[in-house]
Design an enzyme around this catalytic site. Structure first.
Site, PDB file in Angstrom:
ATOM      1  N   CYS A 183      43.881  40.418  39.781  1.00 23.03           N
ATOM      2  CA  CYS A 183      42.729  39.979  40.569  1.00 23.03           C
ATOM      3  C   CYS A 183      43.007  40.308  42.034  1.00 23.03           C
ATOM      4  O   CYS A 183      43.818  41.200  42.322  1.00 23.03           O
ATOM      5  CB  CYS A 183      42.419  38.492  40.342  1.00 23.03           C
ATOM      6  SG  CYS A 183      43.745  37.360  40.792  1.00 23.03           S
ATOM      7  N   CYS A 200      44.366  32.676  41.599  1.00 27.91           N
ATOM      8  CA  CYS A 200      43.334  31.924  40.853  1.00 27.91           C
ATOM      9  C   CYS A 200      43.103  32.478  39.445  1.00 27.91           C
ATOM     10  O   CYS A 200      43.451  31.834  38.456  1.00 27.91           O
ATOM     11  CB  CYS A 200      42.008  31.926  41.612  1.00 27.91           C
ATOM     12  SG  CYS A 200      42.102  31.100  43.210  1.00 27.91           S
ATOM     13  N   ARG A 201      42.504  33.673  39.353  1.00 29.79           N
ATOM     14  CA  ARG A 201      42.092  34.183  38.039  1.00 29.79           C
ATOM     15  C   ARG A 201      43.217  34.798  37.228  1.00 29.79           C
ATOM     16  O   ARG A 201      43.418  34.439  36.053  1.00 29.79           O
ATOM     17  CB  ARG A 201      40.961  35.228  38.226  1.00 29.79           C
ATOM     18  CG  ARG A 201      39.668  34.629  38.714  1.00 29.79           C
ATOM     19  CD  ARG A 201      38.715  35.690  39.217  1.00 29.79           C
ATOM     20  NE  ARG A 201      39.193  36.305  40.464  1.00 29.79           N
ATOM     21  CZ  ARG A 201      38.593  37.288  41.114  1.00 29.79           C
ATOM     22  NH1 ARG A 201      37.476  37.807  40.622  1.00 29.79           N
ATOM     23  NH2 ARG A 201      39.092  37.747  42.240  1.00 29.79           N
ATOM     24  N   SER A 202      43.938  35.775  37.811  1.00 33.98           N
ATOM     25  CA  SER A 202      44.943  36.473  36.995  1.00 33.98           C
ATOM     26  C   SER A 202      46.102  35.581  36.532  1.00 33.98           C
ATOM     27  O   SER A 202      46.634  35.810  35.439  1.00 33.98           O
ATOM     28  CB  SER A 202      45.443  37.745  37.689  1.00 33.98           C
ATOM     29  OG  SER A 202      46.019  37.472  38.949  1.00 33.98           O
ATOM     30  N   ASN A 205      45.953  37.006  43.210  1.00 32.50           N
ATOM     31  CA  ASN A 205      46.952  36.617  42.194  1.00 32.50           C
ATOM     32  C   ASN A 205      47.316  35.134  42.293  1.00 32.50           C
ATOM     33  O   ASN A 205      48.443  34.736  42.012  1.00 32.50           O
ATOM     34  CB  ASN A 205      48.216  37.501  42.278  1.00 32.50           C
ATOM     35  CG  ASN A 205      49.175  37.361  41.093  1.00 32.50           C
ATOM     36  OD1 ASN A 205      50.361  37.581  41.236  1.00 32.50           O
ATOM     37  ND2 ASN A 205      48.687  36.996  39.935  1.00 32.50           N
ATOM     38  N   ASP A 255      34.989  35.119  41.289  1.00 32.47           N
ATOM     39  CA  ASP A 255      36.071  34.614  42.121  1.00 32.47           C
ATOM     40  C   ASP A 255      35.805  33.130  42.398  1.00 32.47           C
ATOM     41  O   ASP A 255      34.819  32.796  43.052  1.00 32.47           O
ATOM     42  CB  ASP A 255      36.087  35.423  43.426  1.00 32.47           C
ATOM     43  CG  ASP A 255      37.214  35.005  44.346  1.00 32.47           C
ATOM     44  OD1 ASP A 255      37.848  33.967  44.078  1.00 32.47           O
ATOM     45  OD2 ASP A 255      37.450  35.725  45.322  1.00 32.47           O
TER      46      ASP A 255
HETATM   47  P1  4NP Z   1      41.944  35.374  42.972  1.00 30.43           P
HETATM   48  O1  4NP Z   1      41.142  34.476  44.022  1.00 30.43           O
HETATM   49  O2  4NP Z   1      41.696  36.810  43.355  1.00 30.43           O
HETATM   50  O3  4NP Z   1      41.332  35.008  41.663  1.00 30.43           O
HETATM   51  O4  4NP Z   1      43.398  34.970  43.083  1.00 30.43           O
HETATM   52  C1  4NP Z   1      41.284  34.595  45.400  1.00 30.43           C
HETATM   53  C2  4NP Z   1      42.351  33.996  46.034  1.00 30.43           C
HETATM   54  C3  4NP Z   1      42.470  34.088  47.408  1.00 30.43           C
HETATM   55  C4  4NP Z   1      41.518  34.770  48.151  1.00 30.43           C
HETATM   56  C5  4NP Z   1      40.466  35.366  47.510  1.00 30.43           C
HETATM   57  C6  4NP Z   1      40.347  35.281  46.132  1.00 30.43           C
HETATM   58  N1  4NP Z   1      41.650  34.842  49.558  1.00 30.43           N
HETATM   59  O5  4NP Z   1      40.739  35.399  50.204  1.00 30.43           O
HETATM   60  O6  4NP Z   1      42.641  34.349  50.119  1.00 30.43           O
END
Ligand code: 4NP
Length: 148
Positions: free
Chosen positions: A3, A8-10, A6, A117
């Protein structure tokens, strides 16, 4: 499982798929296309949702996706279209490109849907993400079983 951050989703995708396969036979890992959270544990909300379903994410640490991942892994699952494009940009050849898939195409082939997201939303978004990834990972685990 890839993602953006790294966190939240992955990490959920990694934990859920690893829980569904024989870890002696299948290695699952995750990474982000951005480096903002490198070294951090998964988001508390991801840890909480997964723990509700007995999947432990606490030992994970965020890392950035690297070109060497194209060699280390048979399949690279992107959570959304933007992650997909960011990964493809790093590919060195067609073999690399052919390893990259949108994870929800496992559920609805060719639909090119994204796992949303959940970072800026509430806990509900994480629950929804968990359910989407649970469905996709069940299908992936079944395919891996049949491949053997
Ligand atoms: P992820 O979510 O891609 O599912 O881990 C996010 C985590 C952090 C951010 C964006 C999306 N950020 O902008 O810090």
């Amino acid at each position: 499982m890839v993602c953006l951050g790294n966190i939240c989703r992955s990490p959920i995708a990694e934990g859920v798929l690893q829980s569904k396969v024989n870890s002696d036979l299948v290695f699952v890992d995750s990474a982000g296309t951005a480096a903002y959270h490198v070294g951090n544990a998964p988001d508390k909300r991801s840890i909480y949702i997964a723990s509700k379903y007995n999947v432990n994410l606490k030992n994970q640490k965020a890392r950035k996706f690297t070109v060497s991942d194209f060699e280390s892994f048979d399949t690279i699952y992107a959570m959304d279209e933007s992650n997909y494009q960011n990964i493809i940009k790093l590919a060195k050849n067609n073999s690399h490109i052919s390893k990259v898939k949108l994870i929800l195409n496992e559920v609805n082939p060719l639909s090119n849907q994204s796992v949303p997201d959940p970072y800026y939303g509430g806990t509900q978004g994480f629950e929804k993400v968990y359910m989407m990834l649970q469905e996709a990972c069940s299908i992936i685990a079944e395919k891996l079983q049949n491949d053997r």
